[in-house]
Write an enzyme that holds these catalytic residues in place. Structure first.
Site, short mmCIF file in Angstrom:
data_model
loop_
_atom_site.label_atom_id
_atom_site.label_comp_id
_atom_site.label_asym_id
_atom_site.label_seq_id
_atom_site.Cartn_x
_atom_site.Cartn_y
_atom_site.Cartn_z
N ASP A 198 -15.14 -34.22 -18.58
CA ASP A 198 -16.23 -33.80 -17.65
C ASP A 198 -16.87 -35.18 -17.16
OD1 ASP A 198 -17.88 -31.95 -16.40
OD2 ASP A 198 -19.18 -32.15 -18.11
N SER A 222 -22.00 -28.84 -12.43
CA SER A 222 -20.64 -28.20 -12.85
C SER A 222 -20.57 -26.92 -12.47
CB SER A 222 -19.98 -28.85 -14.21
OG SER A 222 -19.99 -30.21 -14.01
N GLN A 272 -12.02 -29.61 -11.44
CA GLN A 272 -13.36 -29.08 -11.64
C GLN A 272 -13.87 -28.90 -10.41
OE1 GLN A 272 -17.19 -31.48 -12.81
NE2 GLN A 272 -16.48 -30.63 -14.79
#
Length: 279
Positions: A198, A222, A272
């Site tokens: 991440d 996110s 992502q």
């Protein structure tokens, strides 16, 4: 400290495939998304035979996690087939879901193999860590140390001054590993790579426009996260992470990440999508 991170990734079994996880940065302004992803994977791994390794995780971030309370993980055993197992995990606080994800596990299979080569970049020995850079600049945020703590060693190939970023190509290369050696537990190494995964992603979308997460005119978060595991690796040895911007549009950014071992093996891929818009 690395031991604190390892403790955070070791969940408490509350029964009936439920697990409780604590927070790595209790003084932070929010729970780090990589922590919730890694804990969700850890919870699912507890319910699957160790011979079946995770090969994919698909997650949606629903709410911002609160750092002053633990996170409950509930695992649903969706299916156990001849060679694949599927799990669904809901992460909740105060009986409200903050993340939902699906995971798939598979018995070993070596039918085919192909990958693109390792990108040609400088090795980590030539680079300063993000912690060293933060200490030198006097900008170390001790309440929210993701890439600047004492648990991870993160070294950007071409560093960015996130307080004063300049527009540049939306491609970021970083070397990553834990600061100390780990036990020979493949499930733990996968959880740690998920924790790594991440980082630097939304940054690749922001830097294309010379912006950063410090920019209070922007709203960033996110939205969803997917990771595919391709081969074995160790999280306590250098992994090259490439973050490549695919598209910025509609108030969102989409980034692809890849992880390679020092020897050039492509071990994981990440995608992502994040919120990136003016307030």
């Amino acid at each position: 400290m690395l031991q604190q991170l390892l403790d955070v990734l070791t969940l408490e079994d509350t029964g009936n495939d439920g697990f409780l996880g604590h927070n790595m940065h209790p003084q932070g302004f929010r729970v780090y998304g990589g922590q919730v992803l890694a804990q969700a994977l850890a919870a699912a791994q507890y319910t699957v035979d160790s011979e079946r390794a995770v090969h994919s995780q698909h997650a949606y971030f629903l709410r911002e996690g609160k750092t002053d309370r633990p996170i409950q993980y509930q695992v649903e055993r969706a299916r156990d087939g001849g060679s694949f197992s599927s799990r669904r995990v809901v992460a909740s606080q105060d009986n409200r879901p903050i993340l939902v994800c699906s995971l798939s596990f598979q018995l070993p299979d070596d039918s085919f193999d192909f990958q693109e080569p390792l990108p040609g970049v400088r090795g980590p020995e030539e680079l300063l860590s993000e912690r060293e850079r933060a200490l030198a600049s006097g900008r170390l945020n001790e309440d929210f140390m993701i890439t600047t703590g004492e648990d991870l060693d993160v070294r950007m190939v071409v560093p960015v001054d996130w307080r004063n970023p300049e527009p540049r190509s939306g491609t970021l290369f970083s070397w990553m590993k834990t600061t100390d050696a780990l036990a020979d537990d493949p499930a733990l190494h996968r959880s740690l790579l998920t924790y790594f995964s991440d980082t630097m992603l939304l940054d690749a979308g922001l830097v294309q426009h010379g912006r950063s997460y410090w920019d209070r005119e922007l709203q960033t978060a996110s939205l969803d996260h997917a990771i595919w595991f391709h081969a074995d690796f160790r999280a306590d040895q250098w992994l090259l992470h490439s973050a490549d911007l695919e598209r910025n549009s509609g108030g969102r950014t989409l980034i692809r990440g890849r992880f390679y071992t020092r020897e050039g093996k492509h071990v994981a891929t990440v995608m992502q999508q994040g919120l990136m818009r003016k307030r």
